[in-house]
Design a protein around this motif. Structure first.
Motif, PDB file in Angstrom:
ATOM      1  N   LEU A  90      -2.819   5.432   0.254  1.00 24.17           N
ATOM      2  CA  LEU A  90      -3.747   4.318   0.408  1.00 24.17           C
ATOM      3  C   LEU A  90      -3.770   3.833   1.853  1.00 24.17           C
ATOM      4  O   LEU A  90      -4.832   3.546   2.412  1.00 24.17           O
ATOM      5  N   MET A  96       0.841  -1.201   0.000  1.00 26.38           N
ATOM      6  CA  MET A  96       0.000   0.000   0.000  1.00 26.38           C
ATOM      7  C   MET A  96       0.878   1.254   0.000  1.00 26.38           C
ATOM      8  O   MET A  96       1.828   1.360   0.768  1.00 26.38           O
ATOM      9  N   THR A  97       0.517   2.210  -0.846  1.00 26.03           N
ATOM     10  CA  THR A  97       1.226   3.485  -0.862  1.00 26.03           C
ATOM     11  C   THR A  97       0.785   4.307   0.338  1.00 26.03           C
ATOM     12  O   THR A  97      -0.262   4.029   0.917  1.00 26.03           O
ATOM     13  N   PRO A  98       1.563   5.336   0.711  1.00 24.42           N
ATOM     14  CA  PRO A  98       1.203   6.130   1.895  1.00 24.42           C
ATOM     15  C   PRO A  98      -0.239   6.632   1.845  1.00 24.42           C
ATOM     16  O   PRO A  98      -0.969   6.553   2.835  1.00 24.42           O
TER      17      PRO A  98
END
Ligand SMILES: Nc1ncnc2c1ncn2[C@@H]1O[C@H](COP(=O)(O)OP(=O)(O)OP(=O)(O)O)[C@@H](O)[C@H]1O
Ligand SMILES: Nc1ncnc2c1ncn2[C@@H]1O[C@H](COP(=O)(O)OP(=O)(O)OP(=O)(O)O)[C@@H](O)[C@H]1O
Ligand SMILES: [Mg+2]
Ligand SMILES: [Mg+2]
Lengths: 215, 218, 248, 262, 262
Positions: A125, A121-123
């Protein structure tokens, strides 16, 4: 107290509610933004936010309101009493909310964050899907506490000519030379307003209580 | 503007007097609120349901009443019940009653999260009653709650400003009296804000120290 | 704003108070009182719109001096400090200071009885500045001024007078007359405790043309005798001998 | 040693070369090299503090290694090809999504039900269609025997059930490689069995797994290779049959001693 | 069974008779009787949920038993002589101070240093002189090998060190009886050894101990008696040599099975 006087108090209650609501709508998300900046130790911005929080927490609302209403226009930006009021309440509560959000973020489970990171997960998200859905529940008591304090500090905005509950009560008192009865009624109205907020908090806590517990 | 600050400077003695009163109100009010708040927190955590509900009810009521109103009622309302407090007593009374509720609620929220372990160990080792509270429970609460207690101390400092309405001569009272008498609209308030800020930074420094203490133990 | 600017934009902003009976106060949500009726007359004579802001005393003069409002339409006492940053119109009334006491309080019969007694006044008010005059009067009979309690507004001071927390309240004769008219059983007026004091409307320092416009209106009102009628109606007494200008 | 580029063996799912990592002056990984082939299970053993967790965390770049390189199915992780420019956060996120991880303390997301825990990353990271993911997740739950717990929140589960959810969650990403960090050591002795059983079926079903564990039984019976770490280095590698009955190094003998007495 | 009064055996430090305890409808202890003689070590074994912890907690009245009686060196605990009137909280506190307890999760007081943890109860509960208590605590710390950690806060200790502090803290009360509730099961396999070693020296040094544990090695080597509980009842009692090699009941055989495979 006459019916007209009572109606003017109710009208004041409407004003208090609208302005406090606007202040909350401004201050809660702004506080979150500030809290995230501090939590993430964003360079340059983070120390600025720190000073902002320190200064705004210590500035009495009356003073802040007078400064916004009278000092900003001298810089050429015209500001009405309602805008000044919302800014006063919102900017002030944002400082306190920043601390509430921040302590929630500090206490957020690093284990869960790590799981989210390792699942790609990206920051953004992570914040949207993992942190925020839990964070707001953890912060709710603190935020509602602060909302009650905001409503209570709202009489300060009367200095710029906004007639909220307390000012309406003062006016009645000034006319009759008997300030106590309108003050009592005003207190009752405040209690009703704030009880609604506290009750909503309790309700939300009960609805989400079971899912919110730590795994 | 510089002329205005000059005027404020000339009357610095009034600000200092107001500041002293603010400090006295804050210190006395905060100590009593912390002390009584601790006792109320014990009631809030009582195993007896009625005790819990009643104390919860009182705490919630206090959190719903605006401080200004509480002060106002204590000063102008109580005399109609035959209780005639002077403005200092009424002001302190309001500060203490009101903040006791918030302090108690803060301590309760930390207490819940404290974990049964250390308390159970203390019970197993024969701790009970006041010693259990003073030696085991409250030291941990104060360590964990310092940021929130700090928040509330700042609220107390600012609450004292409301006491100007019942004619307690604290800092805001002094500032607004200087401002309208000598007509220096901003300078007096800016001076007051700076003094309040300094006070709040003292609180923040205290919180910082306690937080460091807590951190080495966490 | 200057008169030219006001004319250009088409309106002027005045500020009045809402808890300063009998000059300005709210009745059923509408501003009324002496200043408001005088303002209504003024409205008829000017070629532009007048917008009115009703705000508490705290920010009122500050708003005028920073240009937020053009005129303070209120009974602002002319004092040494205020003339440094404001220009005042012709006086609108005489408000020499009197003391008020509880009805039937026999311990106060004349000025010298006030020695050592607790007095209530509004914080930062012109009234507060008049206390040295009372102090001087008391000194003549060997007395001293007692404890001074400052309030944010007068209603609280009256409340405390009734509750015996203060022994007398100093305010202008006009305000006190309005008080005793409403509460004849509780309060009663004593003697004057200062020399002559006059209130007036105020504009920002140096806004001469606007001040001239206001003064010509005031002169008009005096000539027509209208202002005397208003004084009679609201202040309980007409003041035909007010000076043209007043130096504090 | 000259670093060679790309993987020479196409069957190599994970290829770690000369990995070094320090915290301050504490050298935690000191030139670790390790490969895991497709369908194989490698068990990583070693005393506390020997760097096992740190190694796993380097594999999906939760820790940034100081030196060395990691290849997943021949593609470099954490660095763009060439090994000089670091990956952007979104590239890194995509790379991590190819690796499933199972944690000692489960690290389930408490605000999501069991099923939602499983479908969260496939839907929002891999952007697969919801219907497909849900159908698959339900199959996975059946496989770990938790169909009836689908709509329950994690706090209602026992430790063993939580860990089985943790494994299913990792599988739902269809990862090329599964990492396990002491998946049973937070469990009561009673509950270890159920989790080990699931891991065994995975290993037998052809998953590629790198497992840090203290369960010697699992390592002996299931692993294709056993790696013993100590002080940030690999001290012995070998077939489990060899390693457990006839360890080559003193360190390994000493390490195994501890488990015999229990 | 008629309840006899007082202890018949003066060597009996702990005498539990017909203890019953339910939570709601869940019968957790169902008539448990048990004695521990002076200087002896009794190990309490049993599957999860069999009521072992509840039994220990009843001994120092952290839970109030429904029925049955407990005697500590011949004196009734929790109830005044006669068994009808409950003890006052202060009597109870004094009675508890005669029993030392060691917890699975250590339960150290996090706001106090290691030394302060040791001297807290002796000074404030037993009201002994500070100097004496400190001197003794320092000796105890030496005994568990932690002299150098004296002024450190518990969070800086490893699990094994924490538990050794936990034991020293219990000893500092000079208790007549030591209770251990799974003292090693929250520890990494590495760290179990050091705690078990300390417990062994205690047992050999003549302490009276009741130990709930999953460490079969400790039970076999150190216990004077082994008690197996299941479903709130004692199902088998015996010498360890007997119990481990030749259990009498099926339940015991079944229970021991689990530990053999590991
Ligand atoms: N974020 C960190 N900062 C500083 N030191 C760390 C950090 N993470 C790990 N270490 C140190 O690195 C060393 C190896 O830790 P690691 O967790 O990899 O060991 P491990 O083999 O997994 O041990 P265990 O069996 O206890 O889990 C330890 O000395 C540890 O203190
Ligand atoms: N405070 C309580 N309220 C309700 N039920 C409880 C409570 N404490 C224990 N129980 C129940 O009593 C039973 C026995 O628990 P106990 O903790 O004594 O078992 P145990 O033998 O110590 O198990 P373990 O090996 O898991 O520690 C369990 O079913 C547990 O759920
Ligand atoms: Mg590890
Ligand atoms: Mg137990």
């Amino acid at each position: 107290m006459t019916t007209a006087a009572f109606l003017s108090l109710l009208q004041g209650a409407g004003v208090t509610l609208v302005l406090s609501g606007a202040g909350i709508a401004l201050g809660v998300p702004l506080g979150l933004l500030l809290g995230l900046i501090r939590w993430g130790r964003v360079p340059v911005l983070s120390p600025i936010v720190m000073v902002y929080v320190s200064l705004l927490r210590s500035t009495p609302a009356v003073t802040l309101c007078l400064l916004i209403f009278f000092a900003i226009p001298t810089m050429g930006i015209d500001i009405g009493p309602w805008t000044a009021s919302v800014l006063t309440l919102g900017l002030n509560t944002a400082a306190f909310n920043c601390e509430i959000w921040r302590s929630g973020l500090n206490n957020f489970s690093p284990d869960q964050l790590e799981a989210a990171r390792s699942f790609g997960m990206t920051p953004a998200l992570r914040f949207r899907r993992i942190i925020f859905p839990q964070l707001w529940r953890a912060c709710l008591p603190g935020l509602v506490n602060e909302m009650t304090l905001l409503i209570k500090s709202s009489p300060a905005i009367a200095v710029v000519g906004v007639v909220e509950i307390t000012r309406a009560a003062t006016r009645i008192g000034a006319q009759t030379y008997d300030p106590l009865p309108p003050m009592l009624v005003a207190t009752g109205i405040y209690i009703v307003l704030i009880v609604v907020f506290v009750g909503l908090q309790r309700l939300t806590e009960r609805l989400y209580g079971q899912a919110g517990a730590a795994a | 503007m510089t002329r205005d600050f000059g005027v404020v400077w000339e009357h610095a003695d009034r600000l200092v007097e107001g500041l002293l009163n603010t400090i006295i109100l804050t210190l006395v009010g905060a100590s009593l609120a912390l002390l009584i708040g601790s006792l109320v927190a014990i009631l809030l955590m009582s195993s007896s349901r009625p005790v819990r509900l009643i104390s919860q009810g009182i705490v919630d009521l206090m959190r719903c009443i605006p401080f200004l109103m509480l002060a106002y009622l204590a000063y102008y309302g109580l005399p109609s019940l035959g209780l005639n407090l002077d403005n200092w007593t009424a002001g302190l009374f309001a500060i203490v009653v009101y903040n006791t509720a918030y302090m108690a609620e803060i301590m309760r929220s930390i207490w819940i999260g404290l974990g049964r372990e250390s308390i159970e160990a203390a019970t197993a080792f024969g701790f009970r009653g006041p010693r259990l509270y003073t030696r085991i429970i409250f030291p941990q609460i104060f360590l964990a709650a310092s940021p929130m207690i700090g928040n509330q101390l700042i609220q107390i400092i600012k609450d004292t400003a409301f006491l100007t309405i019942i004619a307690v001569p604290e800092l805001t009272h002094a500032a607004s009296s200087i401002q309208s008498q000598y007509f220096v609209p901003f300078a007096a308030f800016i001076a007051a804000v700076l003094i309040y800020w300094a006070l709040c930074m003292l609180v923040e420094a205290g919180v910082f120290v306690v937080e460091r203490l807590a951190e080495v133990r966490r | 704003a200057t008169l030219a600017e006001i004319k250009a934009r088409g309106y002027m902003i005045v500020a009045t108070e809402d808890d300063y009976k009998p000059f300005e106060f709210m009745e059923d949500g509408k501003p009324t009182g002496f200043d408001n009726e005088l303002l209504a007359e003024f409205r008829k004579t000017v070629p532009f719109e007048i917008r009115q802001e009703v705000i508490p005393w705290t920010g009122l003069l500050a708003g005028v001096s920073t240009g937020k409002y053009d005129v303070a339409v209120t009974a602002a006492m002319i004092t040494k400090e205020r003339v440094k940053s404001l220009d005042f119109s012709m006086p609108i009334a005489d408000s020499t200071h009197y003391y008020a006491k509880r009805k039937g309080d026999d311990s106060i019969k004349e000025i010298k009885d006030l020695a050592g007694k607790t007095v209530g006044v509004q914080a930062g008010s012109a009234q507060l500045e008049k206390l040295p005059e009372l102090e001087a009067m008391l000194a003549k009979t060997g007395g001293k001024l007692g404890k001074v309690v400052q309030y944010t507004s007068y209603p609280e001071a009256y409340q405390d007078l009734a509750l015996k927390r203060v022994d007398f309240v100093v305010n202008t004769i006009i305000n006190l007359r309005s008080l005793t008219k409403d509460k004849p059983d509780t309060f009663e007026i004593g003697q004057a405790v200062s020399g002559q004091t006059v209130p007036a409307w105020a504009v920002a320092k140096g806004n001469t043309e606007l001040l001239a416009l206001i003064n010509s209106f005031m002169a008009e009102q005096r000539k027509s005798g209208n202002i005397l009628k208003l004084q009679e109606k609201w202040l309980g007494q007409a003041f035909p001998d007010l000076p043209e200008t007043y130096q504090p | 040693m000259v670093e060679h580029v790309g993987s020479t063996n196409p069957e190599c799912v994970l290829d770690i070369r000369g990995l070094t990592k320090s915290f301050g002056t504490n050298v935690v990984l000191d030139g670790v090299s390790l490969t895991v082939e497709r369908g194989k299970t490698v068990c990583l053993l070693g005393p506390s503090g020997s760097g096992k967790s740190t190694l796993l965390r380097c594999v999906n770049f939760l820790e940034k290694p100081d030196q060395g390189s990691i290849y997943l199915s021949g593609r470099r992780i954490g660095m763009r090809e060439g090994g000089v420019i670091p990956m952007s956060t979104s590239e890194l996120a995509q790379a991590r999504a190819r690796i499933g991880m199972v944690f000692q303390h489960f690290n389930l997301w408490p605000h999501l039900t069991v099923l939602q825990n499983l479908i969260e990353a496939p839907i929002h990271v891999q952007r697969r269609s919801r219907d497909e993911v849900v159908a698959e997740a339900e199959m996975l739950l059946e496989r770990v025997g938790l169909t009836d717990k689908k709509d329950v929140f994690p706090n209602r589960l026992s430790g063993g059930q939580k860990q089985r959810v943790g494994i299913a969650r990792a599988l739902a990403m269809k990862p090329e490689l599964l990492l396990f960090d002491e998946p049973t050591s937070a469990l009561d002795p009673e509950l270890v069995g159920e989790v080990v059983a699931v891991m065994k079926t995975l290993a037998e079903g052809g998953s590629t797994m790198l497992v840090v564990t203290h369960e010697m039984g699992f390592a002996r019976e299931t692993a294709n290779e056993v790696v013993l770490m100590d002080g940030g280095r690999v001290v012995e590698k070998g077939q489990p049959s060899e390693f457990f009955t006839n360890p080559k190094t003193d360190r390994a003998r000493q390490f195994l001693q501890r488990y015999v007495s229990a």
